[in-house]
Design a protein around this motif. Structure first.
Motif, short mmCIF file in Angstrom:
data_model
loop_
_atom_site.label_atom_id
_atom_site.label_comp_id
_atom_site.label_asym_id
_atom_site.label_seq_id
_atom_site.Cartn_x
_atom_site.Cartn_y
_atom_site.Cartn_z
N LYS A 43 0.83 -1.20 0.00
CA LYS A 43 0.00 0.00 0.00
C LYS A 43 0.87 1.26 0.00
N THR A 44 1.99 1.20 0.72
CA THR A 44 2.90 2.35 0.76
C THR A 44 3.53 2.58 -0.61
N LEU A 45 3.97 1.50 -1.26
CA LEU A 45 4.55 1.62 -2.59
C LEU A 45 3.50 2.10 -3.60
N GLU A 46 2.29 1.62 -3.46
CA GLU A 46 1.21 2.04 -4.35
C GLU A 46 0.92 3.52 -4.16
N ASN A 50 1.19 6.48 -6.96
CA ASN A 50 0.04 7.34 -7.24
C ASN A 50 0.34 8.81 -6.96
N ALA A 51 1.29 9.06 -6.06
CA ALA A 51 1.67 10.44 -5.76
C ALA A 51 2.70 10.98 -6.75
N GLY A 52 3.11 10.15 -7.69
CA GLY A 52 4.04 10.60 -8.71
C GLY A 52 5.49 10.29 -8.46
N VAL A 53 5.78 9.54 -7.40
CA VAL A 53 7.17 9.16 -7.12
C VAL A 53 7.64 8.20 -8.21
N ARG A 54 8.81 8.51 -8.79
CA ARG A 54 9.33 7.67 -9.87
C ARG A 54 10.81 7.32 -9.66
N TYR A 55 11.28 7.52 -8.45
CA TYR A 55 12.64 7.10 -8.11
C TYR A 55 12.59 6.28 -6.83
N TYR A 56 13.20 5.11 -6.87
CA TYR A 56 13.15 4.18 -5.74
C TYR A 56 14.56 3.72 -5.41
N ASP A 57 14.91 3.80 -4.13
CA ASP A 57 16.25 3.41 -3.68
C ASP A 57 16.15 2.25 -2.72
N VAL A 58 16.89 1.18 -3.02
CA VAL A 58 16.86 -0.03 -2.19
C VAL A 58 18.28 -0.50 -1.94
N ARG A 69 12.77 -7.42 -2.45
CA ARG A 69 11.67 -8.28 -2.89
C ARG A 69 10.36 -7.50 -2.92
N ARG A 70 10.11 -6.70 -1.91
CA ARG A 70 8.86 -5.95 -1.85
C ARG A 70 8.79 -4.89 -2.94
N TYR A 71 9.86 -4.18 -3.16
CA TYR A 71 9.87 -3.20 -4.24
C TYR A 71 9.66 -3.90 -5.57
N GLY A 72 10.33 -5.02 -5.75
CA GLY A 72 10.20 -5.75 -7.00
C GLY A 72 8.80 -6.26 -7.25
N GLN A 73 8.15 -6.74 -6.21
CA GLN A 73 6.78 -7.25 -6.38
C GLN A 73 5.85 -6.16 -6.89
N PHE A 74 6.14 -4.91 -6.50
CA PHE A 74 5.31 -3.82 -7.00
C PHE A 74 5.80 -3.32 -8.36
N LEU A 75 7.10 -3.09 -8.48
CA LEU A 75 7.62 -2.43 -9.67
C LEU A 75 7.63 -3.31 -10.92
N HIS A 76 7.66 -4.62 -10.75
CA HIS A 76 7.72 -5.45 -11.96
C HIS A 76 6.39 -5.40 -12.72
N ASN A 77 5.36 -4.84 -12.09
CA ASN A 77 4.08 -4.66 -12.78
C ASN A 77 3.98 -3.29 -13.47
#
Length: 344
Positions: A43-46, A50-58, A69-77
């Motif tokens: 939900k946080t990643l979603e 939705n807020a326009g964030v397009r940079y993710y650091d892991v 793994r959690r970032y990937g589960q969201f971003l691979h879609n």
């Protein structure tokens, strides 16, 4: 995507041209501070998307694989061309029945141990492992992680490990950048010494400057780090600008939850909060904007464990803060007289 540099466009690094003002850091979603469920993390990643964030650091370190793994589960879609992602190298993960995962990240429930490896082969292996955990086909930026005097887990003195990286990780990452496998590389560290040393011996183009530029502590970065990275046209991603939540009210300072907070930092926060109240300014908002004011800064990457925190962080960059607030901080010597107080 916005840029932030005083150089001409032909001199911009990839990071300066492409990385947006705000990203999402991965520490909290790696369950460093407390337990976050898979559902809550999604939900946080979603909310970030939705807020326009397009940079993710892991990093492999965050939750010992959990955050990736959690970032990937969201971003691979998502369409891979629609976002940027950075991860880190230097810490390989190995599953073991006798791992120290519970000691390092008690809320992550990871079976993994960490093996420090700053060699060329270690870099390649680390990136391959991260891509598998993320479930995507490329990483934009790679930071050599925690190669720093404050890292007490290193198997030998940090300078010995740095020498390994100088011969292994650094030239390998430069080669990967030149081959187009990654867009940029640098160090992700909490101390200035390895950044200044890396500039002298390698060819980095973007650093993750963590825990070094905040309303609490910024003089060394301002006086010593910024001039040198500016001279080399190196971009800075600004991390832990809330001092791991301290400036937004948490009872920890940076990432050592067991270490007592120094009284001088508590006193300074009280003074900052008093002036913020006087000018009706949210201190978290001021802290995030302050980190983006230097001309060498390209992004801030505050972490978040709830959708509300993500939304608040994104909205913070849209708020207009009165000049009087910054002037009051300088008059009371709470920020350095030379610290930028508007976007350069």
């Amino acid at each position: 995507m916005t840029t932030n540099s005083q150089t001409t466009p032909t001199q911009h690094t990839w990071a300066q041209q492409n990385l947006p003002d705000i990203g999402l850091g991965g520490v909290a979603i790696g369950n460093e501070f407390e337990y976050v469920s898979d559902e809550a993390a999604h939900k946080t990643l979603e909310a970030a998307w939705n807020a326009g964030v397009r940079y993710y650091d892991v990093s492999p370190w965050y939750g010992l694989g959990l955050a990736e793994r959690r970032y990937g589960q969201f971003l691979h879609n998502q369409n891979r061309d629609d976002y940027y992602i950075s991860s880190k190298v230097g810490k390989l993960l190995r599953a073991s029945k006798h791992s120290k995962g519970a000691e390092y990240y008690p809320h992550a429930h990871s079976p993994n141990d960490v093996i420090f490896d700053y060699t060329a082969d270690g870099v390649r292996r680390s990136i391959e492992d991260s891509l598998q955990r993320l479930g995507i086909d490329s990483i934009d930026v790679v930071f050599v992680h925690d190669l720093s005097p404050d890292n007490k887990l290193l198997p030998t003195d940090w300078l010995e490990q740095f020498a390994i990286a100088e011969k292994g990780a650094f030239p390998e990452l430069t080669k990967m950048r030149d081959e187009g496998i990654i867009k940029g590389w640098g160090l992700g560290v909490n101390c200035p010494e390895p950044i200044l040393k890396a500039i002298d011996v390698a060819d980095p183009d973007v650093f993750l400057l963590a825990s070094q530029y905040s309303l609490i502590d910024h003089e060394n970065a301002l006086k010593n780090v910024f001039p040198k990275v500016r001279e080399r046209n190196i971009a800075l991603v600004m991390g832990s600008n809330l001092n791991a939540g301290f400036l937004s009210g948490s009872d920890r300072y940076n990432y050592d939850q067991k270490k007592p907070i120094e009284q001088k930092n508590l006193d300074k926060r009280d003074k900052l909060q008093a002036i913020a109240k006087q000018f009706d300014v949210d201190l978290r908002t001021a802290s995030l904007q302050f980190a983006l004011f230097p001309d060498v800064a390209v992004s801030v990457i505050p972490g978040a464990r709830t959708p509300e925190q993500v939304t608040e962080n994104v909205e913070s960059l849209k708020v207009s803060i009165p000049d009087g607030f910054w002037q009051a901080l300088k008059e009371q010597q709470l920020i350095d007289a030379d610290a930028p107080t508007r976007r350069m």
